[in-house]
Design an enzyme around this catalytic site. Structure first.
Site, PDB file in Angstrom:
ATOM      1  N   LYS A 266     -70.187 -12.404  46.615  1.00 45.73           N
ATOM      2  CA  LYS A 266     -70.638 -12.877  48.077  1.00 45.73           C
ATOM      3  C   LYS A 266     -71.759 -11.828  48.787  1.00 45.73           C
ATOM      4  O   LYS A 266     -72.561 -12.445  49.264  1.00 45.73           O
ATOM      5  CB  LYS A 266     -69.229 -12.703  48.857  1.00 45.73           C
ATOM      6  CG  LYS A 266     -69.604 -12.953  50.348  1.00 45.73           C
ATOM      7  CD  LYS A 266     -68.562 -12.904  51.200  1.00 45.73           C
ATOM      8  CE  LYS A 266     -68.716 -13.057  52.951  1.00 45.73           C
ATOM      9  NZ  LYS A 266     -69.695 -11.915  53.134  1.00 45.73           N
ATOM     10  N   ARG A 267     -71.527 -10.574  48.270  1.00 48.41           N
ATOM     11  CA  ARG A 267     -72.583  -9.577  48.765  1.00 48.41           C
ATOM     12  C   ARG A 267     -73.942 -10.018  48.344  1.00 48.41           C
ATOM     13  O   ARG A 267     -74.912  -9.658  49.127  1.00 48.41           O
ATOM     14  CB  ARG A 267     -72.166  -8.349  48.742  1.00 48.41           C
ATOM     15  CG  ARG A 267     -70.907  -7.675  49.168  1.00 48.41           C
ATOM     16  CD  ARG A 267     -70.708  -6.296  49.132  1.00 48.41           C
ATOM     17  NE  ARG A 267     -70.088  -6.111  47.472  1.00 48.41           N
ATOM     18  CZ  ARG A 267     -68.925  -6.279  46.803  1.00 48.41           C
ATOM     19  NH1 ARG A 267     -68.080  -6.727  47.931  1.00 48.41           N
ATOM     20  NH2 ARG A 267     -68.664  -6.217  45.890  1.00 48.41           N
TER      21      ARG A 267
END
Length: 512
Positions: A266-267
């Protein structure tokens, strides 16, 4: 008689569904439908400490948006209901106790403090990976080391315990993975995993194997991250007497960061500016932590699925655009790659662009008319269809059609600075006369007539038409690039086109 193919996608409701999970679900779905089998969704929520409200609903909604529809699931039911492990918890313990009776598992009474002390001792002894295994279990408090009477007393008194698998000390586990071929693991490298927790809930490993057996799963297609767990699962099938019913395994390659350095997270999406979830997600425990989705970013679900399908699988042909039915017909596990695949958001955009180009013009016109209505701009259906026909070749998302089409309804207020810097008196002189030609024509004008008027004017003034076109585009649209200029004039009409040229001449203040 050949078994009916039954596969399952078994996510945990611990947050949003990552696109890696969507791809796993998709490959399961394609395989099931290719072989006229069933695709199940099972929610693996045995770890209640990590449960996130709304996550299950999100997962089911996201898969539905993608067109991945289950034959059996918590939402639609089925003969193996319930499809949430938390609702099946009463059935798991019997299998753990059976393994104890047959000598393949044991009770462990160690406290958290004792477990931590064991790990620290092993670290001090420079053991590379401290774990509860065939060696260390003989120094711990369990039914293998304690007298039988003491074990009975502890159980009778309600002392907390877990049940661990009794991993063989010197053995090999062999697994013929459909993607990776033969995988051989020595049991000396494996630990005695917990099967039943002190609260009576099964761990993933026990529940996973029991449910796959009871649900008659024939193939387990899952991410590469589960490959280290596969030897334990093979042993559990053996210990429970289910070897003949053990599914075939296929472990899918990882989705990697765009630079290939590690698993996509996600990052990475936040950092690089693209979604990693199918739909927008907001963690109820972290309201400030919003995550964008492909749907809300403007991707079509069929384009998104087409893109995902070719991440780690190839059809063996040059074909790139597939409908869901075509994917089903072409799909085969044999053509799944072993190596991880780099994620390429530009390719995702390309797919969306291809799907937009082939969308029905009436559908696209309806979208454009809706945007125009919001801005209180009137437009006929016929004109809207002409506009989308012109704009969709350059658009990637539906929103691009509106953003690109705005200059057809609103005169430019600003002009591209780089293009304006190249505005010449020579071009201005031709445009001044061309504006008069358009005014004289007045009303509607077709593209051929607009082109003929410009051609006649440039010939008369002995200036090459190519030198005029950038300035004409700037005057009409304020931009340096776009679709065919004569089509733009046709849509604007002769009077509006002439008015815009005259306004540009005044604004850019180049002497004629």
């Amino acid at each position: 008689m050949e078994k009916t193919v039954r596969v399952r996608f078994a996510p945990s409701p611990t947050g949003a569904l990552h696109i890696g999970g969507v791809r796993t679900a998709l490959f399961n779905y394609l395989f099931a439908k290719k072989h006229h089998g069933q695709f199940l969704i099972r929610i693996e929520d045995t770890d209640q400490t990590r449960f996130v409200p709304g996550a299950e609903e999100y997962i089911l909604k996201a898969l539905a948006w993608c067109g991945i529809i289950a034959d059996e699931s918590p939402a639609v039911g089925g003969p193996c209901a319930p499809y949430r492990q938390s609702e099946r918890k009463a059935m798991y313990a019997q299998y753990a106790y059976r393994m104890i009776e047959e000598g393949n598992a044991y009770y462990a009474f160690d406290t958290e403090q004792e477990l931590e002390e064991m790990r620290e001792r092993l670290k001090a002894a420079r053991v590379a990976s401290p774990q509860y295994n065939a060696v260390t279990r003989m120094q711990m408090k369990n039914s293998l080391t304690l007298p039988e009477e003491e074990v009975k007393e502890r159980l009778a008194s309600g002392a907390p315990y877990v049940i661990r698998v009794k991993m063989p000390r010197k053995d090999e586990v062999r697994l013929n993975d459909l993607v990776r071929g033969w995988v051989v693991v020595h049991t000396s490298t494996l630990d005695d995993k917990v099967l039943l927790k002190s609260d009576g809930m099964p761990t993933y490993h026990l529940a996973n194997v029991v449910d796959d057996y009871l649900m008659k799963i024939t193939h387990v297609i899952r991410g590469e991250e589960w490959l280290p767990s596969a030897p334990l699962h093979v042993l559990l099938y053996k210990y429970l007497g289910w070897e003949a019913q053990m599914p075939q395994f296929a472990h899918l390659p990882l989705l990697l960061k765009p630079d290939g350095n590690g698993k996509l997270s996600k990052r990475d999406g936040d950092r690089l500016g693209f979604p990693v979830f199918p739909l927008n997600w907001q963690d109820p425990f972290k309201p400030e932590d919003n995550a964008s989705g492909y749907k809300e970013a403007g991707y079509f679900p069929d384009a998104f699925i087409n893109f995902l399908a070719l991440l780690g699988w190839n059809p063996g042909t040059t074909q790139e655009i597939f409908s869901m039915q075509e994917l089903i017909e072409a799909f085969s596990i044999e053509r799944i790659n072993k190596a991880g695949i780099k994620f390429d958001i530009d390719k995702a955009r390309w797919y969306n662009q291809q799907y937009l180009k082939h969308k029905d013009e009436a559908e696209l016109a309806t979208y454009l008319l809706g945007e125009l209505s919001k801005h209180k701009v009137e437009c006929s259906v016929e004109k809207a269809q002409k506009i989308v026909r012109l704009m969709k070749e350059r658009a990637v998302f539906l929103s691009d059609i509106w953003s690109e089409a705005q200059y057809l309804f609103f005169s430019p207020k600003d002009y591209d600075e780089k293009a304006a810097a190249k505005w010449s008196s020579e071009a201005a002189s031709v445009l001044a006369e061309y504006a008069k030609d358009l005014s004289a024509h007045s009303g509607s004008i077709d593209a051929e007539k607009a082109k003929q008027l410009l051609h006649d004017r440039t010939e008369q003034m002995q200036i090459k038409i190519g030198k005029i076109m950038p300035a004409l585009r700037l005057a009409l649209t304020g931009r340096a690039a776009g679709p065919d200029l004569m089509d733009i004039i046709m849509l604007l009409g002769a009077d509006e086109a002439a008015s815009r040229i005259q306004a540009a001449l005044l604004h850019l203040k180049v002497a004629v």
